[in-house]
Scaffold this active site. Sequence first.
Site, short mmCIF file in Angstrom:
data_model
loop_
_atom_site.label_atom_id
_atom_site.label_comp_id
_atom_site.label_asym_id
_atom_site.label_seq_id
_atom_site.Cartn_x
_atom_site.Cartn_y
_atom_site.Cartn_z
N TYR A 87 1.19 -4.15 12.12
CA TYR A 87 1.08 -2.71 11.82
C TYR A 87 1.94 -1.86 12.75
CZ TYR A 87 -2.42 -3.84 8.33
OH TYR A 87 -3.05 -4.34 7.22
N ASN A 131 -10.29 -2.95 2.61
CA ASN A 131 -10.01 -2.94 1.17
C ASN A 131 -11.30 -2.70 0.40
OD1 ASN A 131 -7.26 -3.45 1.27
ND2 ASN A 131 -7.47 -5.67 1.08
N HIS A 168 -3.93 1.15 11.96
CA HIS A 168 -3.67 -0.11 12.65
C HIS A 168 -4.99 -0.78 13.00
CE1 HIS A 168 -2.16 -3.15 15.08
NE2 HIS A 168 -1.75 -2.50 16.15
N HIS A 172 0.83 -1.22 0.00
CA HIS A 172 0.00 0.00 0.00
C HIS A 172 0.86 1.27 0.00
CE1 HIS A 172 -3.89 -2.07 0.80
NE2 HIS A 172 -3.10 -2.95 1.41
FE1 HDE Z 1 -2.31 -4.80 5.56
N1 HDE Z 1 -0.52 -3.95 5.98
N2 HDE Z 1 -1.61 -6.58 6.13
N3 HDE Z 1 -4.05 -5.70 4.97
N4 HDE Z 1 -3.02 -3.07 4.90
C1 HDE Z 1 -0.21 -2.67 5.79
O1 HDE Z 1 0.90 -1.33 7.34
C2 HDE Z 1 -0.48 -6.79 6.82
C3 HDE Z 1 -4.36 -7.02 5.09
C4 HDE Z 1 -4.28 -2.80 4.48
O2 HDE Z 1 -3.28 3.43 4.06
C5 HDE Z 1 1.12 -2.31 6.37
O3 HDE Z 1 1.18 0.91 7.55
C6 HDE Z 1 -0.37 -8.17 7.21
C7 HDE Z 1 -5.75 -7.25 4.87
C8 HDE Z 1 -4.39 -1.42 4.08
O4 HDE Z 1 -1.60 3.36 5.45
C9 HDE Z 1 1.58 -3.62 7.01
C10 HDE Z 1 -1.48 -8.79 6.69
C11 HDE Z 1 -6.28 -6.02 4.59
C12 HDE Z 1 -3.14 -0.88 4.31
C13 HDE Z 1 0.45 -4.55 6.69
C14 HDE Z 1 -2.24 -7.79 6.02
C15 HDE Z 1 -5.20 -5.07 4.65
C16 HDE Z 1 -2.31 -1.92 4.82
C17 HDE Z 1 2.09 -1.69 5.42
C18 HDE Z 1 -1.85 -10.25 6.77
C19 HDE Z 1 -7.72 -5.68 4.26
C20 HDE Z 1 -2.70 0.55 4.04
C21 HDE Z 1 2.16 -0.24 5.78
C22 HDE Z 1 -1.88 -10.76 8.08
C23 HDE Z 1 -8.63 -5.92 5.34
C24 HDE Z 1 -2.89 1.43 5.23
C25 HDE Z 1 1.38 -0.11 6.96
C26 HDE Z 1 -2.56 2.86 4.89
C27 HDE Z 1 -0.98 -1.75 5.21
C28 HDE Z 1 0.46 -5.83 7.11
C29 HDE Z 1 -3.45 -8.10 5.33
C30 HDE Z 1 -5.41 -3.69 4.39
C31 HDE Z 1 2.91 -4.15 6.57
C32 HDE Z 1 0.77 -8.78 7.98
C33 HDE Z 1 -6.50 -8.58 4.94
C34 HDE Z 1 -5.61 -0.73 3.52
O5 HDE Z 1 1.76 -3.47 8.40
#
Ligand code: HDE
Length: 710
Positions: free
Chosen positions: A363, A149, A340, A76
């Site tokens: 996060y 999402n 988060h 993202h």
């Molecule tokens: Fe994320 N995800 N994610 N994700 N995600 C990040 O956090 C992560 C997942 C989502 O506009 C990171 O700040 C793991 C699902 C959005 O700043 C990170 C897993 C969904 C955004 C991270 C998931 C999301 C992130 C990267 C699996 C939909 C952007 C930068 C366990 C429900 C937030 C950050 C923004 C961002 C980890 C799965 C949505 C790396 C480990 C499922 C919208 O922490």
Amino acid sequence: MQTSKTKKKSSKISDISAEIIDANGQTMTTDIGVKINDDHNSLKVGDRGATLLEDFILREKLTHFDRERIPERVVHARGTGAHGVFKLYKSLSKYTKAAFLNDTAIETPVFVRFSTVAGFRGSSDLARDVRGFSVKFYTTEGNYDLVGNNIPVFFIQDSMKFPDLVHAVKPEPNNEIPQAASAHDTFWDFISLMPESAHMIMWAMSDRTLPRSFRMMEGFGVHTFRLVNAKGESHFVKFHWKPVLGVHSVAWDEAQKISGKDPDFHRRDLWEAIEDGNFPEWEFGVQIIPEKDEHKFDFDLLDPTKLIPEEIVPVEIIGKMTLNRNVENFFAETEQVAFHPGNIVPGIDFTNDPLLQGRLFSYTDTHLHRLGSPNFTQLPINRPLQTAYNNHRDGQSQHNVHKGQVAYSPNSLGGGCPYMAKALQGGFVSYDEKIDAHKIRARSRSFFDHFSQAILFYNSQSNSEKQHIKDALSFELSMVKSSVVRERMVKNLTNIDLNLSQYVADKLGLPKPTKVEVYENGALPADANPKEYASVYKGTTLTQSVALSMQHSKKDTIKSRQIAVFIADGFDDKSLVKFEKTMSEAGAKICTIAPKLGKIKSIKGKDIVSDKTFFNSASVLFDAVYIVGGEQCINKLCNEMDAIHFVNEAFKHCKVIGGDSDAEKFFKLTYIGNSNVDEGIIKNSDLSGFINAVAQHRFWEREAARKVPA
Ligand code: HDE
């Protein structure tokens, strides 16, 4: 005409938290406040001499510059944000004690960030990709983040697989190619071995991943969460955002062209809509499931690859979010915002969804890495409305000046402060869930049905939507070099729809499958039986779900749609004025396009200034095209090859094309003249017909002929 009214509103968030630096009328200073008399020259020995190390002004400037970048988000990375408000329509107090979901008088400030997943920070907005839809509610009880999402399910079921998924979709590590695209070997290799991705793949290959605008996307919390009321009773909940403008997408060919013509297309669209006062709006909906019904479904509520069909549990609309203010500074706000899923407030709680559980760790870990210190919650965009009182102290970039001698609890020297809140005083209490189980490293059998909902989704699509999925899979897999991976994917698709797999096979030059093939499962332990994974709980009785097709989300409005109007010297001013008036009354945005910038003369010799030209613009940036009359104008347009191409391309992308009766001569030179199509082609100044057609967004049936080489 393009307008850009800048609306400055005082904001609760920036009033409380951020020091806005406005340099207007100020003298330049160093970071420690010394006035600078020359910001153009470094300090040197003589006219041509070496630069002196003592030049603290130069050193400070370069040192700061060298550290301007922070690590981009690992996923993202590309995104954009805006401020707004959330207003509750009706109280949810029966289900939750969260104040912002109880009191309809409260207007909760929000900050929203939309994003793509795979591309780097500078990549195109129009990649075929899932979009992030993150909302930070600054509630009276602390910040609540709904980090969702634009698709209601996910690729994987367990957070253990997330780094693998992301490594597979990101550019390949040897050559860092391709940027912001899933159409490559590693992604499809991984997917072809992960049957649990089948449902999400159907969504990802649908038009949902090519939004027309962030303002026209749905949002989903994805996981099942809990709502907990004042009595401590829990209900399961799924969260939904429904865009007031309906859900709309662009064509794949168009998306690829927009990526070249305007890679900032979605950012610009959001920014301009807010500047123009066309505030984007979403209604907030919940699907609520009583605790006792936890096991009533033919899938597991904790499985993030499943949705709850709206036919089974309707979405109850409970409020509206309006985005009404652009950021002052992209870095300070959009880049530094730290969402988060673990930021919850009393009345909302987690479930044991294994994907969510991993996110709860990841996060904070990411923010510590990106923002460099545990004090990232003190950044203006991340601060809660209320002052945080606790015994956390010091650390890099500590902005708070904590008073007093005491930084521990229990204490008597500080009068016991800050003291712990009791539940009745709003203290957070985790839901008292009973868990009695063995510690295991395994997947629940209730997570094994990977295909029923993939089939449900595919079967719920309209014919054109199905065709787009077929095309997307054919395109993506044609970019895969490994024949083993291509063949495996075709085999896998037989589990969803035989006809779909046959279509894709044909496009890839492979033999058409004739029966359902067992999906290879790379995620299984070596001693597991892959057949067991195929269809344990298969068999939802629902064969179609209307809400899964975008076709049903159309709204009767053309508000904020971008309409290109062709003009050239000799245009009919009466026709232009009437068109502009009618369209602006309907809320659309008009952009005049001419062979050159500057003054264009009307039939009556009146000058108007064109907004864009055929060389700095393109049909892919607009929703519809209109050609005003005037014989001389039409003759000029007939000699303008770029104008003809513009209309052909709009025709190819199934857009509405309209014009005055004079435009007929011009239309004859385009594909309109060469085809029998009239859906979405509005002739003879039929402006109400034009408005109705634009509200339909696209006339996808036009694609069937596939004869337009634009
Ligand atoms: Fe994320 N995800 N994610 N994700 N995600 C990040 O956090 C992560 C997942 C989502 O506009 C990171 O700040 C793991 C699902 C959005 O700043 C990170 C897993 C969904 C955004 C991270 C998931 C999301 C992130 C990267 C699996 C939909 C952007 C930068 C366990 C429900 C937030 C950050 C923004 C961002 C980890 C799965 C949505 C790396 C480990 C499922 C919208 O922490």
